[in-house]
Design a protein around this motif. Sequence first.
Motif, PDB file in Angstrom:
ATOM      1  N   ARG A 292       0.830  -1.208   0.000  1.00 34.26           N
ATOM      2  CA  ARG A 292       0.000   0.000   0.000  1.00 34.26           C
ATOM      3  C   ARG A 292       0.868   1.263   0.000  1.00 34.26           C
ATOM      4  O   ARG A 292       0.537   2.249  -0.677  1.00 34.26           O
ATOM      5  N   SER A 293       1.963   1.233   0.729  1.00 35.95           N
ATOM      6  CA  SER A 293       2.854   2.396   0.775  1.00 35.95           C
ATOM      7  C   SER A 293       3.453   2.668  -0.596  1.00 35.95           C
ATOM      8  O   SER A 293       3.574   3.830  -1.016  1.00 35.95           O
ATOM      9  N   TYR A 294       3.843   1.609  -1.287  1.00 35.17           N
ATOM     10  CA  TYR A 294       4.428   1.775  -2.612  1.00 35.17           C
ATOM     11  C   TYR A 294       3.408   2.335  -3.600  1.00 35.17           C
ATOM     12  O   TYR A 294       3.739   3.185  -4.446  1.00 35.17           O
ATOM     13  N   LEU A 295       2.166   1.883  -3.506  1.00 32.93           N
ATOM     14  CA  LEU A 295       1.134   2.304  -4.448  1.00 32.93           C
ATOM     15  C   LEU A 295       0.610   3.712  -4.170  1.00 32.93           C
ATOM     16  O   LEU A 295       0.040   4.345  -5.059  1.00 32.93           O
ATOM     17  N   ARG A 296       0.835   4.218  -2.965  1.00 29.62           N
ATOM     18  CA  ARG A 296       0.212   5.482  -2.563  1.00 29.62           C
ATOM     19  C   ARG A 296       0.604   6.641  -3.480  1.00 29.62           C
ATOM     20  O   ARG A 296      -0.262   7.416  -3.921  1.00 29.62           O
ATOM     21  N   GLU A 297       1.876   6.785  -3.796  1.00 27.10           N
ATOM     22  CA  GLU A 297       2.299   7.884  -4.673  1.00 27.10           C
ATOM     23  C   GLU A 297       1.732   7.721  -6.079  1.00 27.10           C
ATOM     24  O   GLU A 297       1.306   8.707  -6.701  1.00 27.10           O
ATOM     25  N   HIS A 298       1.696   6.493  -6.565  1.00 27.51           N
ATOM     26  CA  HIS A 298       1.107   6.246  -7.884  1.00 27.51           C
ATOM     27  C   HIS A 298      -0.376   6.605  -7.887  1.00 27.51           C
ATOM     28  O   HIS A 298      -0.882   7.167  -8.870  1.00 27.51           O
ATOM     29  N   ASN A 299      -1.062   6.297  -6.792  1.00 27.97           N
ATOM     30  CA  ASN A 299      -2.479   6.642  -6.693  1.00 27.97           C
ATOM     31  C   ASN A 299      -2.676   8.154  -6.738  1.00 27.97           C
ATOM     32  O   ASN A 299      -3.583   8.658  -7.431  1.00 27.97           O
ATOM     33  N   GLN A 300      -1.837   8.884  -6.011  1.00 27.71           N
ATOM     34  CA  GLN A 300      -1.958  10.341  -5.991  1.00 27.71           C
ATOM     35  C   GLN A 300      -1.697  10.927  -7.376  1.00 27.71           C
ATOM     36  O   GLN A 300      -2.382  11.868  -7.796  1.00 27.71           O
ATOM     37  N   ASN A 301      -0.725  10.376  -8.085  1.00 28.35           N
ATOM     38  CA  ASN A 301      -0.466  10.826  -9.455  1.00 28.35           C
ATOM     39  C   ASN A 301      -1.679  10.581 -10.346  1.00 28.35           C
ATOM     40  O   ASN A 301      -2.046  11.430 -11.167  1.00 28.35           O
ATOM     41  N   PHE A 302      -2.289   9.421 -10.162  1.00 34.71           N
ATOM     42  CA  PHE A 302      -3.468   9.072 -10.963  1.00 34.71           C
ATOM     43  C   PHE A 302      -4.624  10.024 -10.662  1.00 34.71           C
ATOM     44  O   PHE A 302      -5.312  10.495 -11.580  1.00 34.71           O
ATOM     45  N   PHE A 303      -4.850  10.316  -9.394  1.00 36.09           N
ATOM     46  CA  PHE A 303      -5.929  11.238  -9.020  1.00 36.09           C
ATOM     47  C   PHE A 303      -5.753  12.593  -9.703  1.00 36.09           C
ATOM     48  O   PHE A 303      -6.722  13.197 -10.177  1.00 36.09           O
ATOM     49  N   ARG A 304      -4.518  13.079  -9.758  1.00 34.81           N
ATOM     50  CA  ARG A 304      -4.267  14.367 -10.416  1.00 34.81           C
ATOM     51  C   ARG A 304      -4.547  14.279 -11.921  1.00 34.81           C
ATOM     52  O   ARG A 304      -5.093  15.220 -12.508  1.00 34.81           O
ATOM     53  N   MET A 305      -4.199  13.164 -12.514  1.00 36.66           N
ATOM     54  CA  MET A 305      -4.409  12.982 -13.953  1.00 36.66           C
ATOM     55  C   MET A 305      -5.888  13.025 -14.318  1.00 36.66           C
ATOM     56  O   MET A 305      -6.280  13.661 -15.298  1.00 36.66           O
ATOM     57  N   VAL A 306      -6.697  12.323 -13.516  1.00 33.17           N
ATOM     58  CA  VAL A 306      -8.111  12.174 -13.868  1.00 33.17           C
ATOM     59  C   VAL A 306      -9.003  13.196 -13.159  1.00 33.17           C
ATOM     60  O   VAL A 306     -10.219  13.183 -13.323  1.00 33.17           O
TER      61      VAL A 306
END
Length: 313
Positions: A292-306
């Motif tokens: 979950r820690s590893y995915l957290r930054e990727h999730n935040q990047n995705f939220f900004r994209m969409v």
Amino acid sequence: MASFMVSLLLLVLQTYAAPSELAQAGFSTAPDARDLGSVLPANASEEATSSPPPGTSKRTPHSIIIGVRKGGTRALLEMLDIHPEVAAAATEVHFFDWDENYAKGLEWYRDLMPYSYPHQITIEKTPGYFTSALAPERICSMNSSIKLLLILRDPAERVISDYTQVYFNRLENHKPVQAIENLLVRNGALNVRYKAIQRSLYDVHMRNWLRHFPLEQMHIVNGDALIHDPLPELQKVERFLNLPPRIVASNFYFNQTKGFYCIRSDGRERCLHESKGRPHPSVNGTVLQQLRSYLREHNQNFFRMVKRTFNWQ
């Protein structure tokens, strides 16, 4: 030999064990509702083996469900197939992500679509498209104005579902299996090269799609919400596809035994088959937190994209 015996024992457990025994083996007995790939074939795809209905033809899709694997693509397609103006392809075509299929040409692809009437829209789904490097450009070349549907769920939970599907497929084929922790962790660190993790880096894949399609042509379905309360998510899809509102609450019923919603349409009920409800393993808490820690930054990047957020842990 030892690994084969372990595999064989697990296969016996899967086939004959009581729920309590599966739980002792490290698996939850709750079925994965995203495995709705086992429901009956889509209504619009049940074509006659003789001549097609008068006035129908096969057309390339007006919309494609591009992913994500283990996100609920089959459930979404089956639920959309309730709509009288939707013609759904019966199988995953893998035209845009498999070179050997793409080489067969657009006519081959069109021939795999269902017969549809002029007032209907054709939809196909292949979850592998989202993570394919080539699919966005190929789809854009076919139809640059096509509407794309992307259904996503919590990326960490998606990793576990991904593992579970492969796990049981290997058991059924008498192949050795590994505990999920052995795949998630290598040499004490998170194994970020593990394919299941790579598929959950939504921002990486979305960046490729946005090079070819504007965000306005892509609608993101909340896979977690679809399972727990399908109607609102489907109403959003109806609006995105410019379909008249035809899907209603009575098209769904909660199956207390299975623990999720099933489909009711045209006097028929469609639901998850017993053989397809795959129990999930319990994952070591420390390892899960690493994931979950590893995915957290990727999730935040995705939220900004969409320009949208999701309630992912």
